[in-house]
Scaffold this motif. Structure first.
Motif, PDB file in Angstrom:
ATOM      1  N   ASP A  12      42.270  42.173  61.842  1.00 23.51           N
ATOM      2  CA  ASP A  12      40.999  42.390  61.161  1.00 23.51           C
ATOM      3  C   ASP A  12      41.047  43.522  60.146  1.00 23.51           C
ATOM      4  OD1 ASP A  12      38.912  40.705  61.561  1.00 23.51           O
ATOM      5  OD2 ASP A  12      37.786  42.016  62.903  1.00 23.51           O
ATOM      6  N   ILE A  13      42.149  44.240  60.072  1.00 25.75           N
ATOM      7  CA  ILE A  13      42.235  45.409  59.198  1.00 25.75           C
ATOM      8  C   ILE A  13      42.479  44.963  57.756  1.00 25.75           C
ATOM      9  CG2 ILE A  13      43.523  47.508  58.681  1.00 25.75           C
ATOM     10  CD1 ILE A  13      44.219  47.668  61.668  1.00 25.75           C
ATOM     11  N   PRO A  14      41.645  45.376  56.813  1.00 22.27           N
ATOM     12  CA  PRO A  14      41.873  45.020  55.408  1.00 22.27           C
ATOM     13  C   PRO A  14      43.139  45.706  54.897  1.00 22.27           C
ATOM     14  CG  PRO A  14      39.616  45.787  55.786  1.00 22.27           C
ATOM     15  CD  PRO A  14      40.408  46.146  56.997  1.00 22.27           C
ATOM     16  N   SER A  15      44.163  44.927  54.623  1.00 24.24           N
ATOM     17  CA  SER A  15      45.475  45.491  54.298  1.00 24.24           C
ATOM     18  C   SER A  15      46.097  44.937  53.029  1.00 24.24           C
ATOM     19  CB  SER A  15      46.449  45.229  55.460  1.00 24.24           C
ATOM     20  OG  SER A  15      45.962  45.739  56.679  1.00 24.24           O
ATOM     21  N   TYR A  16      45.556  43.845  52.501  1.00 20.11           N
ATOM     22  CA  TYR A  16      46.236  43.131  51.419  1.00 20.11           C
ATOM     23  C   TYR A  16      45.337  43.057  50.184  1.00 20.11           C
ATOM     24  CZ  TYR A  16      48.669  41.535  55.610  1.00 20.11           C
ATOM     25  OH  TYR A  16      49.322  41.486  56.812  1.00 20.11           O
ATOM     26  N   SER A  17      45.901  43.442  49.053  1.00 18.72           N
ATOM     27  CA  SER A  17      45.181  43.252  47.793  1.00 18.72           C
ATOM     28  C   SER A  17      45.230  41.772  47.419  1.00 18.72           C
ATOM     29  CB  SER A  17      45.831  44.076  46.686  1.00 18.72           C
ATOM     30  OG  SER A  17      47.127  43.565  46.382  1.00 18.72           O
ATOM     31  N   ILE A  18      44.407  41.395  46.468  1.00 15.56           N
ATOM     32  CA  ILE A  18      44.447  40.013  45.981  1.00 15.56           C
ATOM     33  C   ILE A  18      45.817  39.717  45.370  1.00 15.56           C
ATOM     34  CG2 ILE A  18      43.515  38.466  44.204  1.00 15.56           C
ATOM     35  CD1 ILE A  18      40.754  39.661  44.809  1.00 15.56           C
ATOM     36  N   PRO A  28      47.581  31.380  42.559  1.00 13.84           N
ATOM     37  CA  PRO A  28      47.157  32.266  41.470  1.00 13.84           C
ATOM     38  C   PRO A  28      46.116  33.281  41.938  1.00 13.84           C
ATOM     39  CG  PRO A  28      47.269  29.995  40.703  1.00 13.84           C
ATOM     40  CD  PRO A  28      47.473  29.943  42.187  1.00 13.84           C
ATOM     41  N   ALA A  29      46.258  34.509  41.472  1.00 13.37           N
ATOM     42  CA  ALA A  29      45.338  35.572  41.868  1.00 13.37           C
ATOM     43  C   ALA A  29      43.897  35.234  41.488  1.00 13.37           C
ATOM     44  CB  ALA A  29      45.763  36.895  41.222  1.00 13.37           C
ATOM     45  N   GLY A  30      43.717  34.572  40.341  1.00 15.77           N
ATOM     46  CA  GLY A  30      42.367  34.205  39.915  1.00 15.77           C
ATOM     47  C   GLY A  30      41.699  33.246  40.880  1.00 15.77           C
ATOM     48  N   ILE A  32      42.384  32.984  44.180  1.00 13.26           N
ATOM     49  CA  ILE A  32      42.046  33.744  45.390  1.00 13.26           C
ATOM     50  C   ILE A  32      40.814  34.608  45.144  1.00 13.26           C
ATOM     51  CG2 ILE A  32      42.841  35.552  46.955  1.00 13.26           C
ATOM     52  CD1 ILE A  32      45.658  34.457  46.636  1.00 13.26           C
ATOM     53  N   SER A  33      40.750  35.232  43.974  1.00 16.05           N
ATOM     54  CA  SER A  33      39.605  36.076  43.650  1.00 16.05           C
ATOM     55  C   SER A  33      38.298  35.293  43.716  1.00 16.05           C
ATOM     56  CB  SER A  33      39.790  36.688  42.258  1.00 16.05           C
ATOM     57  OG  SER A  33      38.684  37.504  41.923  1.00 16.05           O
ATOM     58  N   SER A  34      38.299  34.082  43.176  1.00 19.75           N
ATOM     59  CA  SER A  34      37.063  33.286  43.192  1.00 19.75           C
ATOM     60  C   SER A  34      36.697  32.871  44.611  1.00 19.75           C
ATOM     61  CB  SER A  34      37.213  32.048  42.298  1.00 19.75           C
ATOM     62  OG  SER A  34      38.126  31.118  42.843  1.00 19.75           O
ATOM     63  N   TRP A  35      37.699  32.654  45.465  1.00 16.00           N
ATOM     64  CA  TRP A  35      37.426  32.253  46.845  1.00 16.00           C
ATOM     65  C   TRP A  35      36.877  33.395  47.689  1.00 16.00           C
ATOM     66  CZ3 TRP A  35      42.427  29.046  48.299  1.00 16.00           C
ATOM     67  CH2 TRP A  35      42.429  27.854  47.547  1.00 16.00           C
ATOM     68  N   VAL A  36      37.308  34.632  47.393  1.00 18.82           N
ATOM     69  CA  VAL A  36      36.909  35.753  48.248  1.00 18.82           C
ATOM     70  C   VAL A  36      35.835  36.648  47.615  1.00 18.82           C
ATOM     71  CG1 VAL A  36      39.152  35.780  49.381  1.00 18.82           C
ATOM     72  CG2 VAL A  36      38.738  37.322  47.465  1.00 18.82           C
ATOM     73  N   LYS A  37      35.668  36.567  46.290  1.00 15.30           N
ATOM     74  CA  LYS A  37      34.683  37.399  45.610  1.00 15.30           C
ATOM     75  C   LYS A  37      33.553  36.584  44.999  1.00 15.30           C
ATOM     76  CE  LYS A  37      36.435  40.723  43.022  1.00 15.30           C
ATOM     77  NZ  LYS A  37      37.315  41.405  42.027  1.00 15.30           N
ATOM     78  N   GLY A  38      33.788  35.260  44.852  1.00 12.22           N
ATOM     79  CA  GLY A  38      32.825  34.441  44.140  1.00 12.22           C
ATOM     80  C   GLY A  38      33.071  34.525  42.645  1.00 12.22           C
TER      81      GLY A  38
END
Length: 233
Positions: A12-18, A28-30, A32-38
């Motif tokens: 549960d520990i936040p450890s990984y950047s996008i 692609p980072a973009g 993942i970003s849309s999936w986790v940030k909207g």
């Protein structure tokens, strides 16, 4: 946060950047970003906001947990093999949430045993998928689920990410285990991080040097370094 043996569960520990997630998961980072940030998207009446598909902790900058990585890995099966329709994915995920009524159902063993069929049935009906297409989707999801090992409670504890573009040709050489090396990607059963190997290779050490130093097969060393060099085939 979940608790494990009286302490915060390392999953549960936040450890990984996008960026970390994009490298480890080969997505692609973009995306993942849309999936986790909207993300915002245009409509005839202006911009609308698409809410995240995956729930993460509210942190800036955004950091992901091990369990989040597993959830993104499962969603990758749909994105890679089908033209993703995010509204329908959300509806199917909401249905799974309602059915299991537990946090992070995609990262649980119940999803493998019961949830895959439920998800495919709901998602397939939303996109009018043929039986053949639903079968293909199930095979893709199962290929991804086979890379995950659950603990005694059924929640994912080890994850063997794909290291090559072709999923059918992916050895299980590297693993992410939140209890080892702070959740960094390591060679399975060794604790040797792939990032250290890549750094030494860039510094001038050869594959043979690394194999000798770590008493490891050169082919395993090479496969591990592949994970740090996503452009490799």
């Amino acid at each position: 946060m979940m608790q494990l043996y009286g302490k915060t569960d390392p999953r549960d520990i936040p450890s990984y950047s996008i960026r970390d997630a994009a490298k480890y998961l080969r997505i692609p980072a973009g995306t993942i970003s849309s999936w986790v940030k909207g993300r915002n998207y245009p409509t005839a009446n202006g911009l609308n906001f698409f809410k995240p598909l995956i729930i993460t902790q509210e942190l800036k900058p955004k950091l992901l947990s091990f369990t989040n990585l597993v959830e993104i890995h499962i969603l990758r099966a749909i994105r890679k093999h089908h033209k993703i329709q995010l509204d329908n994915v959300r509806k199917a995920l909401d249905y799974i949430d309602e059915h299991f009524q537990v946090p992070h159902p995609l990262a649980r063993e119940e999803f493998r045993t019961d949830g895959v069929d439920l998800f495919i049935e709901r998602y397939g009906s939303l996109i009018n998928a043929s039986k053949a297409r639903q079968t293909d989707m199930k095979e893709a999801l199962n290929a991804h689920l086979e890379r995950i090992e659950p603990d005694d409670t059924g929640l994912a504890i080890k994850f063997y990410p794909f290291t090559r573009s072709h999923e059918e040709d992916n050895p299980r050489i590297v693993v992410i285990d939140p209890r080892i090396a702070f959740g960094r990607l390591v060679i399975a059963d060794t604790g040797i991080t792939t990032s250290i190997l890549a750094e030494r290779l860039k510094a001038g050490d050869s594959i043979e040097d690394l194999a000798d130093d770590y008493d490891c097969d050169p082919m395993i060393i090479q496969e591990a370094i592949r994970c740090e060099l996503p452009a490799a085939a």
